[in-house]
Design an enzyme around this catalytic site. Structure first.
Site, short mmCIF file in Angstrom:
data_model
loop_
_atom_site.label_atom_id
_atom_site.label_comp_id
_atom_site.label_asym_id
_atom_site.label_seq_id
_atom_site.Cartn_x
_atom_site.Cartn_y
_atom_site.Cartn_z
N ARG A 49 2.99 42.61 16.22
CA ARG A 49 1.62 42.10 16.28
C ARG A 49 1.09 41.87 14.87
O ARG A 49 0.93 42.82 14.11
CB ARG A 49 0.69 43.11 16.99
CG ARG A 49 1.13 43.52 18.38
CD ARG A 49 0.66 42.56 19.46
NE ARG A 49 1.42 42.79 20.70
CZ ARG A 49 1.01 43.60 21.70
NH1 ARG A 49 -0.13 44.24 21.60
NH2 ARG A 49 1.75 43.73 22.79
N ARG B 33 -4.60 53.76 15.25
CA ARG B 33 -3.70 53.54 16.39
C ARG B 33 -3.03 52.17 16.43
O ARG B 33 -2.40 51.81 17.44
CB ARG B 33 -4.42 53.82 17.69
CG ARG B 33 -5.58 52.90 17.98
CD ARG B 33 -6.12 53.25 19.36
NE ARG B 33 -7.15 52.31 19.77
CZ ARG B 33 -7.68 52.28 20.98
NH1 ARG B 33 -7.27 53.13 21.89
NH2 ARG B 33 -8.61 51.41 21.30
N HIS B 34 -3.15 51.40 15.37
CA HIS B 34 -2.50 50.08 15.35
C HIS B 34 -1.35 50.05 14.35
O HIS B 34 -1.49 50.51 13.22
CB HIS B 34 -3.51 48.99 15.00
CG HIS B 34 -4.43 48.66 16.12
ND1 HIS B 34 -5.64 49.31 16.31
CD2 HIS B 34 -4.31 47.77 17.13
CE1 HIS B 34 -6.22 48.81 17.39
NE2 HIS B 34 -5.44 47.88 17.91
N GLU C 289 -1.64 41.62 13.56
CA GLU C 289 -3.07 41.92 13.52
C GLU C 289 -3.40 42.64 12.23
O GLU C 289 -2.77 43.63 11.90
CB GLU C 289 -3.43 42.88 14.66
CG GLU C 289 -3.82 42.22 15.94
CD GLU C 289 -4.12 43.28 17.00
OE1 GLU C 289 -5.27 43.74 17.04
OE2 GLU C 289 -3.20 43.64 17.75
N SER D 180 -1.08 48.70 29.32
CA SER D 180 -1.87 47.63 29.89
C SER D 180 -0.95 46.89 30.84
O SER D 180 0.22 46.66 30.51
CB SER D 180 -2.35 46.72 28.75
OG SER D 180 -3.44 45.98 29.18
N ARG E 195 2.09 55.76 20.67
CA ARG E 195 0.82 56.29 21.20
C ARG E 195 1.06 57.41 22.19
O ARG E 195 0.32 58.40 22.21
CB ARG E 195 0.02 55.18 21.87
CG ARG E 195 -0.59 54.21 20.89
CD ARG E 195 -1.64 53.35 21.57
NE ARG E 195 -2.12 52.32 20.65
CZ ARG E 195 -3.01 51.39 20.97
NH1 ARG E 195 -3.49 51.36 22.20
NH2 ARG E 195 -3.39 50.50 20.09
N GLU F 114 -5.99 54.15 25.36
CA GLU F 114 -5.13 53.29 26.17
C GLU F 114 -3.68 53.40 25.71
O GLU F 114 -3.39 53.30 24.53
CB GLU F 114 -5.63 51.84 26.01
CG GLU F 114 -4.86 50.84 26.83
CD GLU F 114 -4.10 49.87 25.95
OE1 GLU F 114 -4.67 49.29 25.03
OE2 GLU F 114 -2.87 49.74 26.19
#
Lengths: 501, 501
Positions: free
Chosen positions: B273, B281-282, B275, B427, B475, B424
């Site tokens: 990712r 948490r990323h 991002e 998903s 996670r 989370e």
């Protein structure tokens, strides 16, 4: 739940048939509404493979694909397929089925998914074309759950037809690009199902064996900051405002884990090679089964563990995946895979002698070419009757900089390859665990020390002697099954010319 | 094999000590030659964890790291470490050891790896600082196998010290960047060893459970031709003369496998990712545990399988990894992880009601913010006493284009997230398996149909209803252990600012 009144815009043909005339069976067939989890019916769906004489005269529900359909007067014969299993079903005009219902069934496009209620009937004559030979299903209700488009890009029956030399007329087969372009359909064949279920088994056996041996599974990063293994053949990634690279192997990270006291580690993950090789055995992305292990005094401790792991995989496959092996053999006939226990280990100089005796001219420090590998495989098979062996003590000159030199012979190294049916499936070595020798060897190979600083630094705070290797999953699957192209054993292969699907 | 005469250029200090004077023990200690697999001695190395009173008075060989050393007159006490186990060793001037040998032992740099021959002796007073409390090793021979550099970038004892509020003076701890910059050393701590051995267990339990449920493991490509999931946050790769992308999830390929009749599939692999998120948490690269499964009539069939898989993981960890959990708890105290059977499933509207009752203002079609997720986690824990639950029926507006709308409420969808300790970890959704509806939804989301053609085409030849989800491995490890940063549970984490080691 499904109803004959339900319809979807795009499927005019079956609707026309349904609407055509008064029909006493009209509630018993049709196109189901799209399953959107509207309800939770307590209907039990029976598996095709469980349709046997034990279920004779029972009424069952089955969900399966329409593999073929054939109308014949007031009857329609369907072959229903579920993965590698299939059963014959019969829709016949009578109490349950009307003329319209038979016509509807006969017009369902191949590969559509249907829900069928039917009675299991014992047959007098075995149904030779199906895996469920002793029963057929007498259909009472039939609803299309997912309608396939009418023209399939390839026919499943063509896709499992063995290729024979000098093709006879009318014996259609499917070429590789058509298969790969339409992989979702090609993967439905019994051969593909068997290949990839067996491949899943290879991964499972690999891990099962190693976890029993006390190994720890690790996860290593695929995006790395420097092209650490020399720099050639590496893919570049745009990483925010900088460049990064895709790891050509997890080796450096496996070794760091050894320096971090994990002692015995393995990982399964993608490996990336930007090689413009268009051969039967090269992919730009493949799955590596990697092992790294600290040893006490001799790297053969590790070689033995790796060889035994492969032997456990071969045994496990022959024990647990006999059906899959036979299914693949039907299309691609091949001798059973042979191996010895303990595994045959030859030294490079012995292999050279065998090749020279067979007329090959090769220097002592020359690497094996692909044809020579294959020839050697045949010579080894003749002499030792094994399809699996280890070639030990490669010339130092043909191995990477981090390979431990042989202390007795500076032209040799503590490195090895392993072969299946004459093709390399693993490359490995004792690694240099001394930062000073590692630096010397890197300089000798002309490697920029700045780029491998983090790697060399890993060995500065106490490092145990260790060795390891990386196995190519697709090659193991291909060679165990005697297939001829690694694209047959990669679900969605990547090569210089193919990135889709 | 090792000899006191052996030496290596870079290690002058120990040599000086060795050469200093006449020494009746000079064959009994020294720097071993680098282990290059010169020999295969039949010496047995005993594990530190096996040094117990059962071995009292036996002479054993041990290979371990020097964790600490402390000279005291004519004696030197060493703590020898092997992963999470350690034992005290004593070198004392006497028959076996000379003054010089004691001095040599006292000067071995911490983290060096040594081979020691010694007698196991029962101790009268427990050795409180070691895991092997009832014995110590009386050293007869000591050879350095791999010498660490004298200055360690971090101290292992500091690295496992619990952080407390208002640090007392002199209680050094190690900050995260120092740890990550020197990961090979940080991973040697008992905490790191426990974290990553438990993480290996998560992967093992995940696969074990799914294989028992009849799932097939698949391998999906990471290099893809189009940024299929919308195009944002995707890394670009130079692929020969073109561009390619790194897969943001294996989802499209998992779905193709479902369309290809594999029925129930899973995979474990890297997910990328791009991002620019710098949160606890990323990560830009993490490990996805992915599941996809065809169902009969309702996506809850899949939700139940996924939730049960997670429950089997939690149970397995609590049964098989209690030592690791307790080791991590020593440094990072935390309540044991709680879960219910069957798993609690709340609908999104129920969660909204709970949040609104707690004073949060939120619209019906608004997504949960991170603080609201955490608050909800606390509310759920209070009310239901569980750290794990499913949140079902998310608003359609906040989910990806391929999410199946709820047939009863067009603003809702057949989608779900799963949470651990209010964060989370998964998903998932029922996916649209009808090409026409999928096209409509893609257009609604403004997606270029050309780019997802292969994906939509996968559903044209009969597709069963199916659902799935993706779990973030790091996670799960973090939240199960009650840790606070996902970098603690990624061996070599990747974020916008970190690409090394």
């Amino acid at each position: 739940m499904p109803s004959a009144n339900a319809s979807r815009k795009s499927q005019e043909k079956p609707r026309e048939i349904m609407d055509a005339a008064e029909d006493y069976a009209k509630e018993r067939y049709g196109i189901s509404p799209m399953i959107q989890s509207q309800e939770k019916p307590d209907r039990i769906l029976v598996l095709v493979k469980d349709l046997t004489v034990q279920k004779a005269d029972e009424v069952v529900w089955v969900r399966a694909r329409v593999h073929t359909s054939r109308a014949k007067g007031k009857q329609c014969f369907l072959v229903l397929r579920q993965q590698q299993f299939n059963v014959q079903a019969l829709v016949a005009v009578g109490v349950h089925a009307s003329k319209q219902m038979v016509k509807f069934a006969a017009n369902i496009n191949k590969e559509s998914i249907v829900d069928i209620e039917g009675v299991v009937r014992k047959v007098n004559q075995k149904v030779g074309s199906c895996t469920q030979q002793d029963v057929e299903l007498h259909v009472q209700k039939i609803y299309v759950v997912s309608l396939a488009e009418p023209r399939l890009p390839l026919q499943l029956d063509d896709a499992i037809r063995p290729e024979v030399e000098g093709e006879e007329e009318g014996r259609a087969t499917v070429n590789q690009d058509t298969r790969l372009d339409n992989r979702v359909i090609d993967l439905r064949t019994s051969t593909s199902q068997a290949v990839f279920r067996l491949q899943s088994g290879i991964c499972h056996l690999f891990r099962e064996t190693l976890i029993n041996k006390g190994f720890v599974e690790i996860q290593t990063p695929k995006i790395i900051s420097a092209a650490s293994e020399g720099g050639a053949n590496v893919f570049t990634v745009s990483y925010f405002k900088n460049n990064a690279y895709l790891a050509q192997s997890p080796q450096l990270y496996k070794q760091m884990c050894i320096c971090a006291d994990f002692e015995k580690v393995f990982c399964i993950g993608p490996v990336f090679r930007a090689e413009d090789s268009n051969t039967h055995r090269h992919l730009t992305e493949f799955v590596g089964l990697d092992i790294e292990m600290a040893f006490n005094y001799h790297y053969h401790e590790v070689v033995e563990e790796i060889a035994d792991t492969l032997v456990q995989i071969f045994k496990g496959l022959q024990e647990r995946f006999q059906t899959e092996i036979q299914t693949v053999n039907k299309q691609f006939p091949c001798e059973p895979f042979k191996f010895l226990e303990p595994t045959l280990r030859l030294e490079y100089c012995e292999a050279l002698a065998m090749l020279r005796e067979a007329g090959v001219e090769m220097g002592d420090e020359e690497d094996l070419s692909t044809p020579n590998e294959k020839l050697l495989g045949r010579l080894v098979k003749e002499k030792y009757d094994t399809d699996f062996y280890i070639l030990d003590k490669y010339p130092l000159a043909v191995r990477p900089f981090y390979t431990m030199p042989d202390p007795r012979n500076p032209k040799q190294s503590n490195s090895y390859d392993m072969f299946m049916r004459g093709e390399e499936i693993l490359s490995g070595a004792q690694r240099i665990h001394d930062p000073q020798l590692l630096t010397e060897r890197a300089l000798h190979h002309g490697i920029d020390l700045e780029k491998i600083k983090a790697y060399i630094d890993s060995f500065r705070f106490g490092a145990p002697p260790h060795a390891g290797g990386g196995i190519g999953l697709e090659r193991v699957t291909m060679l165990f099954l005697g297939l001829h192209n690694v694209r047959q054993t990669s679900m969605f292969p990547r090569d210089p010319k193919r990135l889709t699907p």
